[in-house]
Design a protein around this motif. Structure first.
Motif, PDB file in Angstrom:
ATOM      1  N   ILE A  93       0.675  -1.262   0.014  1.00  0.00           N
ATOM      2  CA  ILE A  93       0.012   0.071   0.040  1.00  0.00           C
ATOM      3  C   ILE A  93       0.922   1.244   0.069  1.00  0.00           C
ATOM      4  O   ILE A  93       0.619   2.033  -0.640  1.00  0.00           O
ATOM      5  N   PHE A  94       1.985   1.336   1.010  1.00  0.00           N
ATOM      6  CA  PHE A  94       2.875   2.355   0.808  1.00  0.00           C
ATOM      7  C   PHE A  94       3.445   2.375  -0.568  1.00  0.00           C
ATOM      8  O   PHE A  94       3.752   3.606  -0.975  1.00  0.00           O
ATOM      9  N   TYR A  95       3.950   1.438  -0.959  1.00  0.00           N
ATOM     10  CA  TYR A  95       4.803   1.646  -2.176  1.00  0.00           C
ATOM     11  C   TYR A  95       3.903   2.137  -3.530  1.00  0.00           C
ATOM     12  O   TYR A  95       4.091   2.916  -4.127  1.00  0.00           O
ATOM     13  N   ARG A  96       2.393   1.484  -3.395  1.00  0.00           N
ATOM     14  CA  ARG A  96       1.743   2.113  -4.458  1.00  0.00           C
ATOM     15  C   ARG A  96       1.354   3.646  -4.278  1.00  0.00           C
ATOM     16  O   ARG A  96       1.218   4.356  -5.291  1.00  0.00           O
ATOM     17  N   SER A  97       1.158   4.036  -2.931  1.00  0.00           N
ATOM     18  CA  SER A  97       1.171   5.529  -2.807  1.00  0.00           C
ATOM     19  C   SER A  97       2.053   6.436  -3.310  1.00  0.00           C
ATOM     20  O   SER A  97       1.918   7.417  -3.734  1.00  0.00           O
ATOM     21  N   ILE A  98       3.374   5.903  -3.097  1.00  0.00           N
ATOM     22  CA  ILE A  98       4.561   6.879  -3.418  1.00  0.00           C
ATOM     23  C   ILE A  98       4.336   6.715  -5.039  1.00  0.00           C
ATOM     24  O   ILE A  98       4.798   7.633  -5.655  1.00  0.00           O
ATOM     25  N   ILE A  99       4.258   5.456  -5.730  1.00  0.00           N
ATOM     26  CA  ILE A  99       4.168   5.487  -7.235  1.00  0.00           C
ATOM     27  C   ILE A  99       3.212   6.427  -7.845  1.00  0.00           C
ATOM     28  O   ILE A  99       3.209   7.109  -8.927  1.00  0.00           O
ATOM     29  N   ASP A 100       1.912   6.370  -6.961  1.00  0.00           N
ATOM     30  CA  ASP A 100       1.002   7.314  -7.397  1.00  0.00           C
ATOM     31  C   ASP A 100       1.324   8.611  -7.251  1.00  0.00           C
ATOM     32  O   ASP A 100       1.088   9.547  -8.199  1.00  0.00           O
ATOM     33  N   GLY A 101       2.173   8.924  -6.334  1.00  0.00           N
ATOM     34  CA  GLY A 101       2.516  10.488  -6.015  1.00  0.00           C
ATOM     35  C   GLY A 101       3.492  10.736  -7.121  1.00  0.00           C
ATOM     36  O   GLY A 101       3.589  12.052  -7.830  1.00  0.00           O
ATOM     37  N   LEU A 102       4.514   9.950  -7.398  1.00  0.00           N
ATOM     38  CA  LEU A 102       5.077  10.176  -8.626  1.00  0.00           C
ATOM     39  C   LEU A 102       4.443  10.221  -9.994  1.00  0.00           C
ATOM     40  O   LEU A 102       4.951  11.154 -10.908  1.00  0.00           O
ATOM     41  N   ARG A 103       3.540   9.653 -10.183  1.00  0.00           N
ATOM     42  CA  ARG A 103       2.840   9.741 -11.471  1.00  0.00           C
ATOM     43  C   ARG A 103       2.266  10.939 -11.541  1.00  0.00           C
ATOM     44  O   ARG A 103       2.404  11.659 -12.808  1.00  0.00           O
ATOM     45  N   TYR A 104       1.778  11.809 -10.481  1.00  0.00           N
ATOM     46  CA  TYR A 104       1.409  13.080 -10.499  1.00  0.00           C
ATOM     47  C   TYR A 104       2.655  14.006 -10.800  1.00  0.00           C
ATOM     48  O   TYR A 104       2.269  15.223 -11.469  1.00  0.00           O
ATOM     49  N   LEU A 105       3.827  13.645 -10.264  1.00  0.00           N
ATOM     50  CA  LEU A 105       4.830  14.541 -10.275  1.00  0.00           C
ATOM     51  C   LEU A 105       5.403  14.832 -11.672  1.00  0.00           C
ATOM     52  O   LEU A 105       6.026  15.643 -11.987  1.00  0.00           O
ATOM     53  N   VAL A 106       5.346  13.515 -12.329  1.00  0.00           N
ATOM     54  CA  VAL A 106       5.872  13.394 -13.572  1.00  0.00           C
ATOM     55  C   VAL A 106       5.501  14.448 -14.643  1.00  0.00           C
ATOM     56  O   VAL A 106       5.861  14.650 -15.758  1.00  0.00           O
ATOM     57  N   HIS A 107       4.201  14.983 -14.496  1.00  0.00           N
ATOM     58  CA  HIS A 107       3.611  15.927 -15.152  1.00  0.00           C
ATOM     59  C   HIS A 107       4.302  17.125 -15.389  1.00  0.00           C
ATOM     60  O   HIS A 107       4.539  18.060 -16.570  1.00  0.00           O
ATOM     61  N   ILE A 108       5.330  17.543 -14.212  1.00  0.00           N
ATOM     62  CA  ILE A 108       5.955  18.893 -14.265  1.00  0.00           C
ATOM     63  C   ILE A 108       7.688  18.184 -14.387  1.00  0.00           C
ATOM     64  O   ILE A 108       8.298  19.129 -14.780  1.00  0.00           O
ATOM     65  N   ARG A 109       7.729  17.207 -14.207  1.00  0.00           N
ATOM     66  CA  ARG A 109       9.322  16.617 -14.286  1.00  0.00           C
ATOM     67  C   ARG A 109       9.333  15.355 -14.942  1.00  0.00           C
ATOM     68  O   ARG A 109       9.355  14.218 -14.489  1.00  0.00           O
TER      69      ARG A 109
END
Length: 133
Positions: A93-109
């Motif tokens: 669950i923790f792993y997926r939440s971090i990956i989901d956060g990275l998915r959102y961050l990739v729009h700017i990065r």
């Protein structure tokens, strides 16, 4: 209550649209956009800059990497991850939440897109992945 972001090349067009909307709906003009959905917006005369430094900092804190030093390459190019591992289990669950956060961050990065894509392969069952701490 709904938010509406109005953009355009000409100030006159934007003001005209705002006037038409105000005639039909009760609304408040909150002036220039500065922050929306975790994206920081800085507007200059000739440019519009988008950033997510606050969001990225929160994501680093959540993942326990706030004290890590930045690097030019977000992932070792030769890193090989595999599900066949004897390392300690990773909280899925923790792993997926971090990956989901990275998915959102990739729009700017977009520079983190490859690394995010690579570690996303393990979202289904990230219990034991070599290379993760």
């Amino acid at each position: 209550m709904d938010d509406l972001i109005i953009t355009g090349a000409l100030t006159e067009d934007i003001n005209g649209f705002k006037h038409e909307m105000a005639a039909r709906f009760r609304m408040n003009d909150l002036s220039a956009l500065s922050y929306y959905l975790g994206i920081e917006v800085r507007q200059g005369k000739e440019e519009l800059m988008l950033g997510q430094s606050t969001y990225a900092s929160k994501l680093l804190e959540q993942s326990g990497m706030a004290e890590c030093k930045p690097c030019m390459t977000p992932m070792d190019e030769r890193l090989k991850l595999t599900k066949a591992s004897t390392t300690a289990k990773v909280d899925a669950i923790f792993y997926r939440s971090i990956i989901d956060g990275l998915r959102y961050l990739v729009h700017i990065r977009p520079d983190i897109a490859f690394a995010m894509s690579y570690v996303s392969r393990f979202m289904e069952d990230p219990k034991r992945i070599i290379g993760l701490r």
